[in-house]
Design a protein around this motif. Structure first.
Motif, PDB file in Angstrom:
ATOM      1  N   ASN A 150       0.823  -1.224   0.000  1.00 24.73           N
ATOM      2  CA  ASN A 150       0.000   0.000   0.000  1.00 24.73           C
ATOM      3  C   ASN A 150       0.851   1.266   0.000  1.00 24.73           C
ATOM      4  O   ASN A 150       0.473   2.277   0.599  1.00 24.73           O
ATOM      5  N   TRP A 152       1.420   3.333  -2.322  1.00 24.11           N
ATOM      6  CA  TRP A 152       0.758   4.449  -3.022  1.00 24.11           C
ATOM      7  C   TRP A 152      -0.220   5.179  -2.102  1.00 24.11           C
ATOM      8  O   TRP A 152      -0.450   6.372  -2.251  1.00 24.11           O
ATOM      9  N   LYS A 153      -0.780   4.433  -1.134  1.00 28.05           N
ATOM     10  CA  LYS A 153      -1.814   5.017  -0.278  1.00 28.05           C
ATOM     11  C   LYS A 153      -1.203   5.824   0.866  1.00 28.05           C
ATOM     12  O   LYS A 153      -1.609   6.946   1.138  1.00 28.05           O
ATOM     13  N   TYR A 154      -0.190   5.218   1.531  1.00 17.46           N
ATOM     14  CA  TYR A 154       0.355   5.860   2.720  1.00 17.46           C
ATOM     15  C   TYR A 154       1.541   6.778   2.435  1.00 17.46           C
ATOM     16  O   TYR A 154       1.803   7.694   3.215  1.00 17.46           O
TER      17      TYR A 154
END
Ligand code: ZN
Length: 226
Positions: A150, A152-154
């Motif tokens: 993840n 890209w998200k965090y």
């Protein structure tokens, strides 16, 4: 490594010494994969770390970036990293026709071939999304993942480090994206830490070879855990 140096092998054979050894299967292997690039600022940093530790990884590139970031792809290829196919322009393949799937995959494969002389052997569907039409038209094994960082998200290096080092197992396929500086920074910790734990970092094709998995076109693989 001296054992992989053909000039050394040849020199030794002149002395009647056979240096050829069966390729030993490493005890623990893992495949790092990087999607959506290349992006030179990040991809080159990741390649620097891989090179420093003589490690391999797979880069699932989009066709529309191949010529813009040719230096990244050529360097990765020369380092025996694998270039995979991630569609031409990051299209979700379940939303388009079979013919359009075929074009997304092969326009990208041709661009990679024209640059490197090597056709991609594996593809990754965008978002991991596929259906029967996609399976029937990708003409390559579909590579998913067993650990999602993840990143890209965090956009947080420590999160990536934790996701990998807390959950990694032999045969895992780890999903990252070579678009974020935080991902490159995480790799400066993740890669040496994996090696310290006894992992060999391999490409997807090497993972299949070591795990004796005969990958089939249109079939999805999320890991090759033993
Ligand atoms: Zn993607």
């Amino acid at each position: 490594s001296i054992l992989q140096d053909p000039a050394f092998d040849e020199k030794m054979s002149e002395y009647g010494i056979d240096t050829h050894v069966e390729k030993a299967v490493p005890e623990k292997i893992v495949a790092l994969t990087f999607d959506d690039g290349p992006y030179a600022d990040v991809t080159m940093r990741i390649l620097d770390v891989l090179e420093r530790y003589d490690a391999h990884a797979t880069f699932f590139v989009t066709g529309d970036r191949v010529n813009r970031y040719r230096d990244c792809i050529i360097r990765a290829t020369n380092m025996h990293c694998e270039i995979g196919d991630h569609t031409w322009n990051h299209t979700t393949l379940t939303r388009i026709s079979g013919d359009a799937v075929h074009k997304q995959i092969w326009d990208t494969a041709d661009a990679i071939y024209n640059l490197t002389g090597i056709y991609p052997k594996v593809m990754r569907p965008v978002g991991g999304s596929y259906n029967a039409t996609v399976s029937a038209n990708v003409d390559m094994p579909m590579i998913l993942w067993s650990i999602d960082t993840n990143d890209w998200k965090y956009r947080d290096s420590q999160h990536v480090i934790n996701e990998v080092l807390n959950y990694v197992r032999d045969g895992d396929i780890i999903l990252c994206h070579d678009l974020y500086e935080t991902t490159a920074t995480a790799m400066e910790t993740v890669i040496p830490a994996l090696i310290e734990r006894g992992y060999t970092l391999v490409t997807i094709s090497e993972l299949a070879e070591y795990k004796k998995v005969q990958m089939q076109n249109g079939k999805a693989y999320a890991s090759m855990r033993g």
